[in-house]
Design a protein around this motif. Structure first.
Motif, short mmCIF file in Angstrom:
data_model
loop_
_atom_site.label_atom_id
_atom_site.label_comp_id
_atom_site.label_asym_id
_atom_site.label_seq_id
_atom_site.Cartn_x
_atom_site.Cartn_y
_atom_site.Cartn_z
N ALA A 7 0.82 -1.20 0.00
CA ALA A 7 0.00 0.00 0.00
C ALA A 7 0.86 1.25 0.00
CB ALA A 7 -0.92 0.01 1.22
N GLU A 22 -4.90 -1.30 -0.85
CA GLU A 22 -5.15 -0.78 0.50
C GLU A 22 -5.84 -1.83 1.37
OE1 GLU A 22 -7.27 2.87 0.09
OE2 GLU A 22 -5.46 4.03 -0.36
N LEU A 23 -6.77 -2.54 0.76
CA LEU A 23 -7.43 -3.62 1.50
C LEU A 23 -6.43 -4.71 1.89
CD1 LEU A 23 -10.78 -4.13 -0.44
CD2 LEU A 23 -10.54 -3.46 1.97
N ALA A 25 -3.25 -4.30 2.43
CA ALA A 25 -2.42 -3.80 3.53
C ALA A 25 -3.18 -3.87 4.85
CB ALA A 25 -1.99 -2.37 3.23
N ARG A 26 -4.45 -3.53 4.78
CA ARG A 26 -5.28 -3.58 6.00
C ARG A 26 -5.41 -5.02 6.50
NH1 ARG A 26 -11.27 -1.70 5.34
NH2 ARG A 26 -12.09 -2.79 7.16
N ALA A 27 -5.63 -5.91 5.57
CA ALA A 27 -5.79 -7.32 5.94
C ALA A 27 -4.48 -7.88 6.51
CB ALA A 27 -6.21 -8.13 4.72
N LEU A 29 -2.24 -6.22 8.12
CA LEU A 29 -2.10 -5.68 9.47
C LEU A 29 -2.96 -6.49 10.44
CD1 LEU A 29 -1.00 -3.45 11.35
CD2 LEU A 29 -3.01 -2.09 10.73
N LEU A 30 -4.18 -6.78 10.02
CA LEU A 30 -5.08 -7.57 10.87
C LEU A 30 -4.49 -8.94 11.16
CD1 LEU A 30 -8.57 -6.82 9.28
CD2 LEU A 30 -7.77 -6.12 11.55
N GLU B 151 -13.78 -7.09 10.06
CA GLU B 151 -12.38 -7.54 10.08
C GLU B 151 -12.28 -9.03 9.80
OE1 GLU B 151 -10.68 -6.29 13.76
OE2 GLU B 151 -10.53 -4.20 13.11
N LEU B 154 -12.81 -9.59 6.20
CA LEU B 154 -11.65 -9.20 5.39
C LEU B 154 -10.54 -10.26 5.48
CD1 LEU B 154 -10.14 -7.24 3.61
CD2 LEU B 154 -9.53 -5.91 5.64
N ARG B 216 -14.73 -5.57 -2.22
CA ARG B 216 -15.21 -4.23 -1.85
C ARG B 216 -16.72 -4.13 -1.93
NH1 ARG B 216 -12.87 -0.03 -5.54
NH2 ARG B 216 -13.64 1.45 -4.01
#
Lengths: 166, 216
Positions: A7, A22-23, A25-27, A29-30, B151, B154, B216
Motif C-alpha cells: 500500500a 489498501e485492503l 495492507a489492511r488485511a 495488518l489484521l 475484520e 476481510l 469491496r
C-alpha cells in the motif's frame, strides 16, 4: 522498488495505491495482530515435546569405583554452561569438548563474552576452576587433569549489555 | 561425529545486539535478543529455547497454517520445526538471523508435509484452484449491511485470495507483508536472490490486490 509494503509502495496506477492494495495492507495488518488460537492451543505441548527429545550427542567416558559409565557430551556442555553462568559478568558463547581414545575427554574449550572492564585474567581463572570442578563431578577420575588436559579460556568478546553477560 | 571431535558444540560469535530483539514492556529490562537466546539454547539452556519459541511460535504457526490450511497439519509442522530447531541449535552458525533460520525449517517442513499428502503438485506449481471460484468465495465473505465483523470478513477474503498464489509467491507475500522480513531474508528462506523476491512480491501483490477488489 523499495522494500515497502504494497500500500505504501504503490500497487495502483501511477504509484497511487489502489483500493485492492489498501485492503490487502489492511488485511495484512489484521493478520499480524491476530492472536492465533491454534498456536495458543499447541504451544505448551510443542515446546515440552521438543525439550524432552534426544539431542544427538557423543558419549564421554566417566569412571566410578563401581565401574565406567558414559555421559552425553550434551550433558557436559549444559553443566559447564550452568557453572559458567554463576561467574559474574561473563557468559559462555561456545563450549567444545573433544574426546580421544576410549571416549575419554581430552580437551575442553570454553569461549566467553565478558562485560566491559572486567579483569580478564581473574575471570579466566574463575571459569577454569568451575570447569574443572564440574568435570570432576561428572567424570570422576577420568576428568581432565591440569597437566594432561588443556582447558582454554578464550575471551572472544566484551560487552556492556547485561542481557548478554548477565 | 568422529572420536576426535565428539561433543563439539559450535556457535559463531554473534553481534551483541541482534535484530531479533523485541522491546520489553513498560517495566523491566528488554528481553535478550535472539542471538543471545540462540547461543544459550545451543549450550543446552531450555529456558532460553522456550523464550525463542514463545517469541517466534505465533508467526511460524500462522505461516504453517496459511500454507497447509489445516489445524492438525499446522500443529504437526510446528512440532517438527521446534524439534528440529532444538536438535540443530548446537550447529547453528548464525549466518542468517534466528528468525530467518526458523522460517527455513518451517518451509522445508511444509514442503515435506504437502508432498506427503499430495496437497499441491510437485515443483511449487500453482494450486489447482479455479480463479472464478475463488473470486466468488471472496465476494461471499463480504459483510452484509450492518454486519459488525468486517475484520473477520476481510481476513477470510485475504485467506481466499492467498490460496490463488503459488507457494513461493505466497511465502514471499506473507513474510514481507505480514511478518516484515527484508527482501534479503526472504531470499534466504526461498533460496533465491533479492531480485527474484522482488518479482515474486510484485506478482503476489497484484494478484492479492485484484482479488480483494472483488470484496469491496
Amino acid at each position: 522498488m523499495s522494500e515497502q509494503p504494497a500500500a505504501r509502495g504503490g500497487a495502483g496506477p501511477g504509484g497511487v495505491p489502489g483500493a485492492g492494495a489498501e485492503l490487502a495492507a489492511r488485511a495484512a495488518l489484521l493478520l499480524r495482530q491476530h492472536t492465533d488460537a491454534g498456536w495458543v492451543a499447541v504451544r505448551e505441548s510443542v515446546v515440552s515435546r521438543a525439550l524432552h527429545a534426544f539431542r544427538p550427542s557423543a558419549p564421554v567416558r566417566g569412571r566410578h569405583a563401581a565401574g565406567d559409565y558414559f555421559v552425553a557430551s550434551d550433558v557436559l556442555v549444559a553443566a559447564l554452561r550452568r557453572a559458567v553462568d554463576l561467574v559474574p559478568r561473563v557468559a559462555a558463547t561456545r563450549i567444545t569438548c573433544t574426546t580421544g581414545e576410549d571416549d575419554e575427554l581430552d580437551d575442553v574449550v570454553v569461549e566467553l563474552v565478558a562485560a566491559y572492564g572486567v579483569r580478564l585474567l581473574e575471570v579466566a581463572g574463575q571459569v577454569h576452576a568451575v570447569a574443572r570442578e564440574v568435570l570432576g563431578d561428572l567424570l570422576g577420575p577420568l576428568a581432565p587433569a591440569a597437566e594432561r588436559i588443556r582447558t582454554h579460556v578464550h575471551l572472544g568478546d566484551v560487552s556492556d549489555d547485561p542481557r548478554v553477560v548477565g | 561425529m568422529g572420536p576426535e571431535t565428539a561433543g563439539t558444540h559450535r556457535y559463531r560469535r554473534s553481534p551483541l545486539a541482534g535484530r531479533g530483539a523485541r522491546g520489553g514492556g513498560a517495566a523491566g529490562p528488554p528481553p535478550p535478543p535472539d542471538e543471545v537466546l540462540a547461543r544459550r539454547a545451543a549450550l543446552g539452556d531450555k529456558d532460553a529455547f522456550s523464550q525463542l519459541v514463545e517469541r517466534h511460535g505465533p508467526s511460524l504457526h500462522r505461516y504453517a497454517y496459511g500454507l497447509l490450511g489445516d489445524a492438525q497439519d499446522a500443529e504437526d509442522c510446528l512440532q517438527e520445526v521446534v524439534l528440529s530447531a532444538w536438535r540443530a541449535f548446537p550447529s547453528f552458525r548464525g549466518d542468517a538471523s534466528v528468525r530467518t533460520w526458523l522460517y527455513v525449517l518451517a518451509r522445508h517442513q511444509v514442503h515435506k508435509q504437502r508432498a506427503a499428502r499430495a496437497v499441491a503438485p510437485a515443483g511449487g506449481g500453482r494450486p489447482p484452484l479455479d480463479v472464478d471460484e475463488v473470486a466468488e468465495q471472496v465476494r461471499d465473505t463480504r459483510p452484509g449491511p450492518g454486519e459488525e465483523n468486517v475484520e473477520a470478513a476481510l481476513l477470510a477474503a485475504l485467506e481466499a485470495a492467498l490460496r490463488l498464489l503459488p507457494e513461493r509467491q505466497r511465502t514471499a507475500w506473507v513474510l514481507r507483508e505480514v511478518e516484515g522480513l527484508s527482501y534479503a531474508e526472504i531470499g534466504v528462506v526461498l533460496s533465491t536472490t533479492t531480485s527474484t523476491v522482488r518479482g515474486l512480491l510484485e506478482r503476489a501483490r497484484a494478484t492479492v490486490a485484484s482479488t480483494l477488489e472483488e470484496w469491496r
